[in-house]
Design a protein around this motif. Sequence first.
Motif, PDB file in Angstrom:
ATOM      1  N   ALA A 226      -0.045  28.013  38.347  1.00  0.00           N
ATOM      2  CA  ALA A 226       0.170  26.567  38.346  1.00  0.00           C
ATOM      3  C   ALA A 226       0.554  26.051  39.728  1.00  0.00           C
ATOM      4  N   THR A 227       1.339  26.833  40.468  1.00  0.00           N
ATOM      5  CA  THR A 227       1.803  26.380  41.791  1.00  0.00           C
ATOM      6  C   THR A 227       1.480  27.361  42.907  1.00  0.00           C
ATOM      7  N   ARG A 228       0.894  28.494  42.559  1.00  0.00           N
ATOM      8  CA  ARG A 228       0.607  29.533  43.548  1.00  0.00           C
ATOM      9  C   ARG A 228      -0.820  30.049  43.384  1.00  0.00           C
ATOM     10  N   SER A 229      -1.389  30.562  44.470  1.00  0.00           N
ATOM     11  CA  SER A 229      -2.664  31.266  44.406  1.00  0.00           C
ATOM     12  C   SER A 229      -2.753  32.213  45.587  1.00  0.00           C
ATOM     13  N   ALA A 230      -3.559  33.250  45.435  1.00  0.00           N
ATOM     14  CA  ALA A 230      -3.698  34.235  46.499  1.00  0.00           C
ATOM     15  C   ALA A 230      -5.047  34.931  46.355  1.00  0.00           C
ATOM     16  N   ARG A 231      -5.549  35.435  47.461  1.00  0.00           N
ATOM     17  CA  ARG A 231      -6.826  36.145  47.466  1.00  0.00           C
ATOM     18  C   ARG A 231      -6.625  37.537  48.049  1.00  0.00           C
ATOM     19  N   GLY A 232      -7.096  38.551  47.343  1.00  0.00           N
ATOM     20  CA  GLY A 232      -6.939  39.922  47.797  1.00  0.00           C
ATOM     21  C   GLY A 232      -8.098  40.408  48.639  1.00  0.00           C
ATOM     22  N   LYS A 233      -8.133  41.701  48.826  1.00  0.00           N
ATOM     23  CA  LYS A 233      -9.186  42.332  49.627  1.00  0.00           C
ATOM     24  C   LYS A 233      -9.566  43.652  48.978  1.00  0.00           C
ATOM     25  N   ARG A 234     -10.876  43.887  48.825  1.00  0.00           N
ATOM     26  CA  ARG A 234     -11.343  45.080  48.130  1.00  0.00           C
ATOM     27  C   ARG A 234     -11.134  46.348  48.961  1.00  0.00           C
ATOM     28  N   LEU A 235     -11.267  47.474  48.283  1.00  0.00           N
ATOM     29  CA  LEU A 235     -11.055  48.766  48.919  1.00  0.00           C
ATOM     30  C   LEU A 235     -11.963  48.966  50.131  1.00  0.00           C
ATOM     31  N   ASP A 236     -11.399  49.539  51.180  1.00  0.00           N
ATOM     32  CA  ASP A 236     -12.194  49.845  52.362  1.00  0.00           C
ATOM     33  C   ASP A 236     -12.481  51.340  52.402  1.00  0.00           C
ATOM     34  N   SER A 237     -13.042  51.810  53.515  1.00  0.00           N
ATOM     35  CA  SER A 237     -13.468  53.200  53.618  1.00  0.00           C
ATOM     36  C   SER A 237     -12.299  54.176  53.651  1.00  0.00           C
ATOM     37  N   GLU A 238     -11.081  53.677  53.832  1.00  0.00           N
ATOM     38  CA  GLU A 238      -9.903  54.545  53.840  1.00  0.00           C
ATOM     39  C   GLU A 238      -9.127  54.488  52.536  1.00  0.00           C
ATOM     40  N   GLY A 239      -9.643  53.779  51.541  1.00  0.00           N
ATOM     41  CA  GLY A 239      -8.944  53.653  50.273  1.00  0.00           C
ATOM     42  C   GLY A 239      -7.883  52.579  50.268  1.00  0.00           C
ATOM     43  N   ARG A 240      -7.839  51.747  51.303  1.00  0.00           N
ATOM     44  CA  ARG A 240      -6.840  50.677  51.378  1.00  0.00           C
ATOM     45  C   ARG A 240      -7.402  49.385  50.800  1.00  0.00           C
ATOM     46  N   CYS A 241      -6.499  48.588  50.252  1.00  0.00           N
ATOM     47  CA  CYS A 241      -6.879  47.276  49.741  1.00  0.00           C
ATOM     48  C   CYS A 241      -5.652  46.388  49.708  1.00  0.00           C
ATOM     49  N   VAL A 242      -5.876  45.110  49.416  1.00  0.00           N
ATOM     50  CA  VAL A 242      -4.787  44.158  49.223  1.00  0.00           C
ATOM     51  C   VAL A 242      -4.826  43.695  47.773  1.00  0.00           C
ATOM     52  N   LEU A 243      -3.769  43.996  47.042  1.00  0.00           N
ATOM     53  CA  LEU A 243      -3.645  43.557  45.659  1.00  0.00           C
ATOM     54  C   LEU A 243      -2.767  42.310  45.612  1.00  0.00           C
ATOM     55  N   VAL A 244      -3.240  41.304  44.902  1.00  0.00           N
ATOM     56  CA  VAL A 244      -2.467  40.065  44.763  1.00  0.00           C
ATOM     57  C   VAL A 244      -2.328  39.729  43.288  1.00  0.00           C
ATOM     58  N   GLY A 245      -1.290  38.992  42.975  1.00  0.00           N
ATOM     59  CA  GLY A 245      -1.108  38.569  41.606  1.00  0.00           C
ATOM     60  C   GLY A 245      -0.153  37.397  41.504  1.00  0.00           C
ATOM     61  N   VAL A 246      -0.445  36.508  40.582  1.00  0.00           N
ATOM     62  CA  VAL A 246       0.445  35.387  40.270  1.00  0.00           C
ATOM     63  C   VAL A 246       0.803  35.485  38.794  1.00  0.00           C
ATOM     64  N   ALA A 247       2.100  35.562  38.520  1.00  0.00           N
ATOM     65  CA  ALA A 247       2.577  35.674  37.138  1.00  0.00           C
ATOM     66  C   ALA A 247       3.439  34.472  36.792  1.00  0.00           C
ATOM     67  N   ARG A 248       3.424  34.114  35.537  1.00  0.00           N
ATOM     68  CA  ARG A 248       4.257  33.018  35.052  1.00  0.00           C
ATOM     69  C   ARG A 248       5.560  33.597  34.520  1.00  0.00           C
ATOM     70  N   LEU A 249       6.667  33.220  35.143  1.00  0.00           N
ATOM     71  CA  LEU A 249       7.972  33.672  34.674  1.00  0.00           C
ATOM     72  C   LEU A 249       8.438  32.755  33.551  1.00  0.00           C
ATOM     73  N   PRO A 250       8.819  33.312  32.415  1.00  0.00           N
ATOM     74  CA  PRO A 250       9.187  32.486  31.261  1.00  0.00           C
ATOM     75  C   PRO A 250      10.572  31.872  31.429  1.00  0.00           C
ATOM     76  N   PRO A 251      10.906  30.901  30.597  1.00  0.00           N
ATOM     77  CA  PRO A 251      12.263  30.331  30.626  1.00  0.00           C
ATOM     78  C   PRO A 251      13.305  31.382  30.279  1.00  0.00           C
ATOM     79  N   SER A 252      14.508  31.165  30.743  1.00  0.00           N
ATOM     80  CA  SER A 252      15.615  32.086  30.464  1.00  0.00           C
ATOM     81  C   SER A 252      16.745  31.328  29.786  1.00  0.00           C
ATOM     82  N   THR A 253      17.440  32.037  28.921  1.00  0.00           N
ATOM     83  CA  THR A 253      18.595  31.423  28.261  1.00  0.00           C
ATOM     84  C   THR A 253      19.819  31.443  29.164  1.00  0.00           C
TER      85      THR A 253
END
Length: 282
Positions: A226-253
């Motif tokens: 809703a308020t965030r976004s990100a773009r990752g990068k796929r695996l390269d020849s060395e097995g490296r990549c960029v993993l991204v994620g946006v999660a929704r944190l629920p309300p807390s009591t």
Amino acid sequence: GSLFQQPPAPTHRTSPQSANMAAMLIKNSVTARPTQKVAVKSSSANRAAAAFSKSSMHGSQFAVSSLKTVRKNATKQVTQASASSGFLLDMSDLIENGSTVKVNTEKECALGVSFYPDFAYNAEGGGGVGKVTAMDIDGKVAINFDPLTLNVPTLETSTADLMGLPLPPLFRAEIRANSLSGFIEKRSGKVDLQFDAEVVPAIGSVQVGQAIKLFINLTTETSWGATRSARGKRLDSEGRCVLVGVARLPPSTDPITSTLLMLPTDALAVLQVRFEFAKNRA
């Protein structure tokens, strides 16, 4: 006679050696040169994330810099990059059902929550060990990590800073991993993992508020919230990549947690990781 009359054909004979040489010259002149393979290697500059996301009323984006090569034919370059950007060409023989897979998190990562600026996060030393549990004919590989091996460095003054300033000495946010599983596409280098964890905020050794449930899809593609976004990068020849994620944190009591983090809200993760595979010996 006509002005366009063809001259008589020559009467001398061509030796076999001359004919062979001429044929070779003609073949070399008309045969296309083989396409040169391009090995895409990652470097610290390519693995480094770009500037941290800038919050706005429309949300924030975290863009990861990618390898750029200027060519006249952009379409051709994209095709070549796609074909040679994955580790699959170098490591496909190591990936089979039952193979061991290891993931390591690296230094230049970032975490964000709500509308706060992102934390620069050093996740070096984190990771886990798992197995390849299934494969299909299209090269899609299912992987599942042992929860007992999962380790996520605690967010604290030694691992994170905010806008160049270290976190308060006693502040800690422990990330307790419950599970990590998903798949890798060998042909494209795409990765999608589901990460289930709890975030436990604390002051020193004393927990503050409730633990926060975190279920996040980590991907090499684009993740939207809703308020965030990100773009990752796929695996390269060395097995490296960029993993991204946006999660929704629920309300807390818990009023402290809800007020401090402005729940419900988005949480962002940008992780530089490296995958390693090994065949199991019989």
